[in-house]
Write an enzyme that holds these catalytic residues in place. Structure first.
Site, PDB file in Angstrom:
ATOM      1  N   TRP A  66      -0.007   5.511  -4.252  1.00  0.00           N
ATOM      2  CA  TRP A  66      -0.573   6.674  -3.575  1.00  0.00           C
ATOM      3  C   TRP A  66      -1.776   7.144  -4.365  1.00  0.00           C
ATOM      4  O   TRP A  66      -1.954   6.778  -5.523  1.00  0.00           O
ATOM      5  CB  TRP A  66       0.458   7.781  -3.482  1.00  0.00           C
ATOM      6  CG  TRP A  66       1.422   7.598  -2.358  1.00  0.00           C
ATOM      7  CD1 TRP A  66       1.301   6.739  -1.311  1.00  0.00           C
ATOM      8  CD2 TRP A  66       2.646   8.280  -2.155  1.00  0.00           C
ATOM      9  NE1 TRP A  66       2.373   6.846  -0.477  1.00  0.00           N
ATOM     10  CE2 TRP A  66       3.218   7.794  -0.974  1.00  0.00           C
ATOM     11  CE3 TRP A  66       3.333   9.262  -2.862  1.00  0.00           C
ATOM     12  CZ2 TRP A  66       4.426   8.249  -0.479  1.00  0.00           C
ATOM     13  CZ3 TRP A  66       4.534   9.714  -2.367  1.00  0.00           C
ATOM     14  CH2 TRP A  66       5.068   9.228  -1.184  1.00  0.00           C
TER      15      TRP A  66
ATOM     16  N   VAL B 112       0.844  -1.207   0.000  1.00  0.00           N
ATOM     17  CA  VAL B 112       0.000   0.000   0.000  1.00  0.00           C
ATOM     18  C   VAL B 112       0.874   1.251   0.000  1.00  0.00           C
ATOM     19  O   VAL B 112       1.981   1.253   0.522  1.00  0.00           O
ATOM     20  CB  VAL B 112      -0.960   0.042   1.207  1.00  0.00           C
ATOM     21  CG1 VAL B 112      -1.959  -1.089   1.149  1.00  0.00           C
ATOM     22  CG2 VAL B 112      -0.206   0.013   2.522  1.00  0.00           C
ATOM     23  N   GLU B 113       0.356   2.287  -0.600  1.00  0.00           N
ATOM     24  CA  GLU B 113       0.965   3.612  -0.607  1.00  0.00           C
ATOM     25  C   GLU B 113       2.378   3.651  -1.177  1.00  0.00           C
ATOM     26  O   GLU B 113       3.295   4.182  -0.575  1.00  0.00           O
ATOM     27  CB  GLU B 113       0.918   4.238   0.789  1.00  0.00           C
ATOM     28  CG  GLU B 113      -0.485   4.515   1.227  1.00  0.00           C
ATOM     29  CD  GLU B 113      -0.572   5.600   2.287  1.00  0.00           C
ATOM     30  OE1 GLU B 113       0.426   6.294   2.550  1.00  0.00           O
ATOM     31  OE2 GLU B 113      -1.654   5.763   2.828  1.00  0.00           O
ATOM     32  N   ASN B 114       2.538   3.131  -2.360  1.00  0.00           N
ATOM     33  CA  ASN B 114       3.803   3.248  -3.084  1.00  0.00           C
ATOM     34  C   ASN B 114       3.602   4.321  -4.145  1.00  0.00           C
ATOM     35  O   ASN B 114       2.643   4.275  -4.900  1.00  0.00           O
ATOM     36  CB  ASN B 114       4.158   1.906  -3.735  1.00  0.00           C
ATOM     37  CG  ASN B 114       5.373   2.008  -4.623  1.00  0.00           C
ATOM     38  OD1 ASN B 114       5.260   1.862  -5.834  1.00  0.00           O
ATOM     39  ND2 ASN B 114       6.522   2.250  -4.041  1.00  0.00           N
TER      40      ASN B 114
END
Length: 112
Positions: A90, A42-44
């Site tokens: 993101w 998550v959130e790369n």
């Protein structure tokens, strides 16, 4: 941010965050080897100050390159045997930056 040692061989974002796709793969392998649990990334992503051209376009090849390299390394980790069950980058739309509290730093996909 986390008290790490600077690596002069790595590229950095405008905000000083290192860009290290290979470490992304190494970390996935390390976590999977240690816990033997499927991973969900998550959130790369890459925050940047995008410049809008006169005709309203944003050419963010640097963001595309960042995501391409990290996703390729995630594929390599899967080939290594890491069970990755999902991936999110993101926000696909621009959001207020948690680190700067402003909209100058953009994250979204620029679909012009």
């Amino acid at each position: 941010m986390f008290g790490s040692i600077e690596n002069p061989y790595l590229e950095k974002s405008e905000w000083g965050w290192t860009i290290d796709p290979k470490r992304f793969r190494i970390t996935a392998n390390h976590l999977y080897d240690r816990y033997q649990k499927p991973l969900f990334v998550v959130e790369n992503g890459l925050g940047a100050v995008d410049e809008v051209t006169a005709n309203g376009e944003i050419n963010d090849d640097y963001r595309i390159d960042y995501l391409r390299k990290h996703i390729a390394q995630m594929g390599e980790a899967i080939e290594d045997g890491v069970e990755i069950i999902g991936y999110t980058s993101w926000g696909p739309i621009d959001i207020v930056s948690a680190s700067t509290g402003e909209m100058k730093k953009r994250y979204g996909y620029n679909l012009c």
